[in-house]
Design a protein around this motif. Structure first.
Motif, PDB file in Angstrom:
ATOM      1  N   ARG A 265     -12.263  -2.983  32.384  1.00 49.97           N
ATOM      2  CA  ARG A 265     -13.383  -3.070  31.457  1.00 49.97           C
ATOM      3  C   ARG A 265     -12.978  -3.431  30.043  1.00 49.97           C
TER       4      ARG A 265
ATOM      5  N   ASP B 266     -11.104  -6.444  27.484  1.00 49.53           N
ATOM      6  CA  ASP B 266     -10.973  -7.907  27.472  1.00 49.53           C
ATOM      7  C   ASP B 266      -9.605  -8.364  27.967  1.00 49.53           C
TER       8      ASP B 266
ATOM      9  N   LYS C 176     -15.375  -9.819  36.304  1.00 46.50           N
ATOM     10  CA  LYS C 176     -14.580 -10.596  37.250  1.00 46.50           C
ATOM     11  C   LYS C 176     -13.637 -11.576  36.550  1.00 46.50           C
ATOM     12  N   GLN C 177     -13.981 -11.949  35.325  1.00 50.31           N
ATOM     13  CA  GLN C 177     -13.146 -12.886  34.571  1.00 50.31           C
ATOM     14  C   GLN C 177     -12.000 -12.183  33.846  1.00 50.31           C
ATOM     15  N   CYS C 178     -12.147 -10.868  33.619  1.00 54.16           N
ATOM     16  CA  CYS C 178     -11.115 -10.105  32.909  1.00 54.16           C
ATOM     17  C   CYS C 178     -10.091  -9.561  33.896  1.00 54.16           C
TER      18      CYS C 178
ATOM     19  N   PRO D 122     -21.227  -3.110  31.309  1.00 54.26           N
ATOM     20  CA  PRO D 122     -20.656  -4.457  31.199  1.00 54.26           C
ATOM     21  C   PRO D 122     -21.198  -5.405  32.261  1.00 54.26           C
ATOM     22  N   ASP D 123     -21.269  -6.666  31.891  1.00 58.31           N
ATOM     23  CA  ASP D 123     -21.748  -7.701  32.808  1.00 58.31           C
ATOM     24  C   ASP D 123     -20.749  -7.915  33.933  1.00 58.31           C
ATOM     25  N   ARG D 124     -21.212  -7.924  35.164  1.00 61.76           N
ATOM     26  CA  ARG D 124     -20.320  -8.022  36.318  1.00 61.76           C
ATOM     27  C   ARG D 124     -19.571  -9.349  36.356  1.00 61.76           C
ATOM     28  N   LYS D 125     -20.233 -10.412  35.920  1.00 59.80           N
ATOM     29  CA  LYS D 125     -19.554 -11.710  35.899  1.00 59.80           C
ATOM     30  C   LYS D 125     -18.393 -11.691  34.911  1.00 59.80           C
ATOM     31  N   LYS D 126     -18.628 -11.037  33.774  1.00 61.31           N
ATOM     32  CA  LYS D 126     -17.571 -10.945  32.776  1.00 61.31           C
ATOM     33  C   LYS D 126     -16.408 -10.102  33.304  1.00 61.31           C
TER      34      LYS D 126
END
Length: 314
Positions: free
Chosen positions: A110, A112, A66-68, A60-64
């Motif tokens: 990890r 959503d 941090k948003q979850c 998974p994308d690290r930026k994503k």
């Protein structure tokens, strides 16, 4: 001559040769921890670069990630790991609980829409062991030093126990599901159920027998229980969540005879688990990992970001 001593009940006693060796191993591990982490980060960076060049997915994308967060999640299901059983465990078993909670946290961040994950009775040896994970205080977890009954309304609590006659057919966001954080080598069979009954707390078991058949004992770890619940909160059926999370070595099949095709969990050895998980479902008073460390989640981002720093001397 080495005069290292340890204090036992206020009396200083010389360390044995085995104790000295263990202490030296621990000191060496602590001294090289930062250097090991730097090497691991470099290794993961190189692997990410190779994967990117080949057009391969690298987790998974690290930026994503941090948003979850739990605060921004639409899932308000509350799940608690009750760590009030420290007196019933040896230090190495408390360490195993910490590893399982680490994996639960990794799984939660990890998805959503993460669940609301709480750790109660967060103090003592457990806190000391978990603190060996660099940055643990920044994990997206609800840490509570209080006992779980002090954090939630009594009527909202449901303690998960394989000894319960009550079966959960669907999750209720108004309820708080409690997993017992106990690895006890079957030494305290039925303890969580007994305490829940004595304190007037609702209790229930997961519907394993209602959806699947297993060739081995129905023994699950803290993180397996959590990830099953997590899967259901994300819209999966009980059957799909069971078959995805329960290790393939257990020979799990659904009622129609379809085999468990999950390969991810084959690394997890949950033999000789805690007594409260040895019947039909998983309270997470859970698994003894047969002395073998269980690997963290497999995606490379997890390995980079959530390297387990458990003291090898435990």
């Amino acid at each position: 001559m080495d005069t290292q001593v340890e204090e036992v009940n206020g009396v200083k006693e010389p360390l044995s040769k085995k104790q000295k060796k263990k202490l030296m191993k621990k000191q060496k591990w602590l001294e090289t921890k930062q250097e090991r982490r730097k090497k691991e980060k470099l290794k993961m960076k190189q692997k990410r670069a190779v994967a990117k060049a080949q057009g391969l997915s690298f987790g998974p994308d690290r930026k994503k990630l941090k948003q979850c967060t739990m605060s921004g999640s639409s899932c308000k299901q509350q799940i608690v790991v009750d760590m009030s059983f420290e007196e019933f465990m040896m230090e190495k078993d408390i360490g195993k609980c910490a590893k399982q909670i680490h994996r639960s946290y990794s799984a939660n961040r990890r998805v959503d829409n993460p669940t609301q994950l709480y750790i109660t009775s967060f103090h003592g040896q457990f806190k000391e062991i978990l603190s060996k994970n660099i940055g643990y205080s920044n994990w997206d977890l609800h840490y509570r030093t209080e006992f779980y009954r002090e954090c939630f309304r009594k009527e909202d609590l449901v303690y998960l126990s394989s000894d319960s006659d009550n079966i959960i057919d669907k999750l209720d966001e108004s309820k708080v599901y409690v997993i017992g954080g106990l690895v006890d080598h079957n030494a305290h069979k039925g303890l969580c159920h007994k305490l829940a009954v004595e304190n007037g707390i609702q209790h229930a078991r997961l519907p394993i027998d209602e959806y699947i058949v297993m060739k081995t004992r129905k023994v699950l770890t803290i993180d397996q229980v959590f990830r099953i619940l997590l899967g259901v909160t994300q819209g999966k059926s009980w059957k799909d969540s069971f078959l995805e999370i329960i290790p393939a070595r257990k020979g799990a099949t659904d009622k129609d005879g379809s085999p468990d095709n999950s390969e991810e969990e084959q690394v997890e050895d949950a033999s000789k688990s805690s007594s409260c998980n040895s019947v039909s479902t998983p309270s997470a008073e859970t698994d003894v990992e047969n002395g073998n460390e269980v690997s963290a989640p497999k995606d490379m981002e997890t390995r980079l970001e959530n390297i387990e720093h458990t003291d090898p001397s435990l």
